[in-house]
Design a protein around this motif. Sequence first.
Motif, PDB file in Angstrom:
ATOM      1  N   ALA A 280       0.843  -1.032   0.071  1.00  0.00           N
ATOM      2  CA  ALA A 280      -0.122   0.123   0.049  1.00  0.00           C
ATOM      3  C   ALA A 280       0.760   1.291  -0.007  1.00  0.00           C
ATOM      4  O   ALA A 280       1.878   1.243   0.517  1.00  0.00           O
ATOM      5  N   VAL A 281       0.566   2.394  -0.684  1.00  0.00           N
ATOM      6  CA  VAL A 281       1.187   3.351  -0.899  1.00  0.00           C
ATOM      7  C   VAL A 281       0.198   4.662  -0.463  1.00  0.00           C
ATOM      8  O   VAL A 281      -0.873   4.536  -1.295  1.00  0.00           O
ATOM      9  N   ILE A 282       0.414   5.319   0.518  1.00  0.00           N
ATOM     10  CA  ILE A 282      -0.448   6.396   0.908  1.00  0.00           C
ATOM     11  C   ILE A 282       0.366   7.778   0.504  1.00  0.00           C
ATOM     12  O   ILE A 282       1.443   8.000   1.214  1.00  0.00           O
ATOM     13  N   THR A 283      -0.171   8.290  -0.191  1.00  0.00           N
ATOM     14  CA  THR A 283       0.694   9.611  -0.771  1.00  0.00           C
ATOM     15  C   THR A 283       0.074  10.866   0.086  1.00  0.00           C
ATOM     16  O   THR A 283      -1.164  11.089   0.015  1.00  0.00           O
ATOM     17  N   CYS A 284       1.052  11.465   0.721  1.00  0.00           N
ATOM     18  CA  CYS A 284       0.670  12.720   1.480  1.00  0.00           C
ATOM     19  C   CYS A 284       1.410  13.976   1.225  1.00  0.00           C
ATOM     20  O   CYS A 284       2.394  13.643   0.020  1.00  0.00           O
ATOM     21  N   GLN A 285       1.046  15.046   1.436  1.00  0.00           N
ATOM     22  CA  GLN A 285       1.737  16.110   1.194  1.00  0.00           C
ATOM     23  C   GLN A 285       3.081  16.281   1.167  1.00  0.00           C
ATOM     24  O   GLN A 285       3.995  16.660   0.326  1.00  0.00           O
ATOM     25  N   GLU A 286       3.559  15.919   2.397  1.00  0.00           N
ATOM     26  CA  GLU A 286       5.207  15.957   2.819  1.00  0.00           C
ATOM     27  C   GLU A 286       5.985  14.844   2.390  1.00  0.00           C
ATOM     28  O   GLU A 286       7.030  14.815   2.128  1.00  0.00           O
ATOM     29  N   ALA A 287       5.385  13.642   2.128  1.00  0.00           N
ATOM     30  CA  ALA A 287       6.099  12.308   1.932  1.00  0.00           C
ATOM     31  C   ALA A 287       4.859  11.190   1.405  1.00  0.00           C
ATOM     32  O   ALA A 287       3.943  11.517   1.651  1.00  0.00           O
ATOM     33  N   ASP A 288       5.556  10.176   1.205  1.00  0.00           N
ATOM     34  CA  ASP A 288       4.519   8.744   1.045  1.00  0.00           C
ATOM     35  C   ASP A 288       4.806   7.945   2.256  1.00  0.00           C
ATOM     36  O   ASP A 288       5.932   7.686   2.683  1.00  0.00           O
ATOM     37  N   LEU A 289       3.686   7.511   2.508  1.00  0.00           N
ATOM     38  CA  LEU A 289       4.037   6.161   3.647  1.00  0.00           C
ATOM     39  C   LEU A 289       3.692   4.977   2.853  1.00  0.00           C
ATOM     40  O   LEU A 289       2.568   4.864   2.187  1.00  0.00           O
ATOM     41  N   VAL A 290       4.690   4.095   2.988  1.00  0.00           N
ATOM     42  CA  VAL A 290       4.697   2.808   2.138  1.00  0.00           C
ATOM     43  C   VAL A 290       4.648   1.701   3.085  1.00  0.00           C
ATOM     44  O   VAL A 290       5.670   1.502   3.673  1.00  0.00           O
ATOM     45  N   ILE A 291       3.818   0.528   2.853  1.00  0.00           N
ATOM     46  CA  ILE A 291       3.645  -0.389   3.422  1.00  0.00           C
ATOM     47  C   ILE A 291       4.306  -1.502   2.891  1.00  0.00           C
ATOM     48  O   ILE A 291       3.626  -1.865   1.664  1.00  0.00           O
ATOM     49  N   ASP A 292       4.910  -2.545   3.377  1.00  0.00           N
ATOM     50  CA  ASP A 292       5.544  -3.266   2.820  1.00  0.00           C
ATOM     51  C   ASP A 292       4.788  -4.641   2.765  1.00  0.00           C
ATOM     52  O   ASP A 292       3.701  -4.695   3.470  1.00  0.00           O
ATOM     53  N   TYR A 293       5.007  -5.649   1.481  1.00  0.00           N
ATOM     54  CA  TYR A 293       4.259  -6.674   1.356  1.00  0.00           C
ATOM     55  C   TYR A 293       4.442  -7.596   2.777  1.00  0.00           C
ATOM     56  O   TYR A 293       5.778  -7.486   3.346  1.00  0.00           O
ATOM     57  N   PRO A 294       3.726  -8.547   3.131  1.00  0.00           N
ATOM     58  CA  PRO A 294       2.592  -8.785   2.598  1.00  0.00           C
ATOM     59  C   PRO A 294       1.367  -8.186   3.246  1.00  0.00           C
ATOM     60  O   PRO A 294       1.490  -7.943   4.311  1.00  0.00           O
ATOM     61  N   PRO A 295       0.123  -7.962   2.092  1.00  0.00           N
ATOM     62  CA  PRO A 295      -1.015  -7.061   2.866  1.00  0.00           C
ATOM     63  C   PRO A 295      -1.548  -7.462   4.114  1.00  0.00           C
ATOM     64  O   PRO A 295      -2.303  -6.984   4.788  1.00  0.00           O
ATOM     65  N   TRP A 296      -1.510  -8.778   4.159  1.00  0.00           N
ATOM     66  CA  TRP A 296      -2.280  -9.584   5.506  1.00  0.00           C
ATOM     67  C   TRP A 296      -1.438  -9.427   6.668  1.00  0.00           C
ATOM     68  O   TRP A 296      -1.850  -9.559   7.731  1.00  0.00           O
ATOM     69  N   ARG A 297      -0.076  -9.287   6.549  1.00  0.00           N
ATOM     70  CA  ARG A 297       0.596  -9.325   7.789  1.00  0.00           C
ATOM     71  C   ARG A 297       1.821  -8.572   7.809  1.00  0.00           C
ATOM     72  O   ARG A 297       2.955  -9.301   7.805  1.00  0.00           O
ATOM     73  N   PRO A 298       1.808  -7.588   7.161  1.00  0.00           N
ATOM     74  CA  PRO A 298       3.243  -6.741   7.194  1.00  0.00           C
ATOM     75  C   PRO A 298       3.893  -6.307   8.204  1.00  0.00           C
ATOM     76  O   PRO A 298       2.831  -6.455   9.317  1.00  0.00           O
ATOM     77  N   GLU A 299       5.125  -6.243   8.289  1.00  0.00           N
ATOM     78  CA  GLU A 299       5.904  -5.923   9.723  1.00  0.00           C
ATOM     79  C   GLU A 299       6.757  -4.724   9.507  1.00  0.00           C
ATOM     80  O   GLU A 299       7.390  -4.317  10.746  1.00  0.00           O
TER      81      GLU A 299
END
Length: 383
Positions: A280-299
Amino acid sequence: MASTTPSTLRWGIIATGGISTRFSEDLLVDPSTRDVSDVTHKITAVGSRSVAGAQKFIDKLKASEGVSAWGVKNGVLDDAKPCGSYDDVFADANVDAVYIGTPHTFHHANAKAALLAGKHVLCEKPFTFDLAELDELIAIAKEKKVFLMEAVWTRFHPIAYAVQDVLKSGKLGQVKRMFADFSMNFEPDTRPDDNRMIDPEQGGGSLLDQGPYPSVWCMLALHQHPDNKDKDPQVVSSYQRIYERSGVDAMSHWIVEWKGFAEARCLTDMTASGLSEATAVITCQEADLVIDYPPWRPESFSIVPHSGGEPGSIKEKTTFKHTVHAGGGMHYEADEVARCIRDGKLESSRMPLSESRVTQGWLDAVRKQGNTVLKDRKSTAGN
Ligand SMILES: NC(=O)c1ccc[n+]([C@@H]2O[C@H](COP(=O)([O-])OP(=O)(O)OC[C@H]3O[C@@H](n4cnc5c(N)ncnc54)[C@H](OP(=O)(O)O)[C@@H]3O)[C@@H](O)[C@H]2O)c1
């Protein structure tokens, strides 16, 4: 100081497939390994379509090694009764809550029978085949005054809270949009016709199976964001690619709009791998928040500066790790159910029924806008 006795929840497990095994193994993990001392779990009944299947499941759990061996030694399975029908579990006075781990299209009938028998219910994702079925379950749970929750385990993982804390802190500025993906190459051509990912009768395809995961991140990052005021976000566009062999969807793609706030692009695919470093990539004004794979159990997730020359105050990439405690990670949702039931709550504020209704509605919308064999499948609501 007086010590308080933990509250024990007595589970009946419905079905003996893959996910019931993983959930039960997590019930066998010592709660203190995740700093939990107020609730514990017991498995008091297992329901299968044959008593031999239920007994085999219990025997396998009793042979658990590793972190699940703790529960075997500490009585979690001591009263586990093998049942040759699901109804026997629903009728068992030693069962407080039922975990439903059958294929999607059976969730409604199984959960309905459990609720009507007065049992609390934790039901695997997707909650039901369609929204009408879910609404019926919600109505029955309310009438019977029993707890009901969709088993979206990822919402209870340490990383889920950490991602929300960053977004709420405001340091990334305004949230603009997001992309969430659960693609995984299941190699469907190598699977038999009765595999639940292939078989329309079991609700096969990527949308129903994988769709709840992009939804997790959309709901936590956008829907629950303090700046969002739209509590009824709609699918504004969608596309499904057909898996010709059985007519279910191989891939689904949809856009959801939270009016006046943000949009999410969601993708599920059972024929191709997802991005290994960005579920998942959450695009925000100051930077992106990027969540690593896997979607069900990222760490882990990272705050990633915008590309060179683009506006944004954050210039350094920072990565945060939030590992799941001992076990697979399904114990957190089990603890939540135990606490809610102990406290007399009929739903979880972390996984509220209103939010399950929203995401179930998206699955309906994408399915009805598409052209799979499930497009016009009759709801079992009312049956
Ligand atoms: N939260 C997660 O991460 C996660 C992961 C995987 C799956 N799931 C969900 O869990 C559910 C089950 O998935 P699974 O992978 O555990 O499936 P599975 O391994 O195929 O097991 C499903 C079980 O359901 C029972 N069942 C009842 N009627 C059936 C029928 N007509 N055909 C086949 N099985 C039938 C069987 O148990 P008995 O023979 O004992 O009755 C079977 O073992 C799905 O809704 C899926 O979305 C969730």
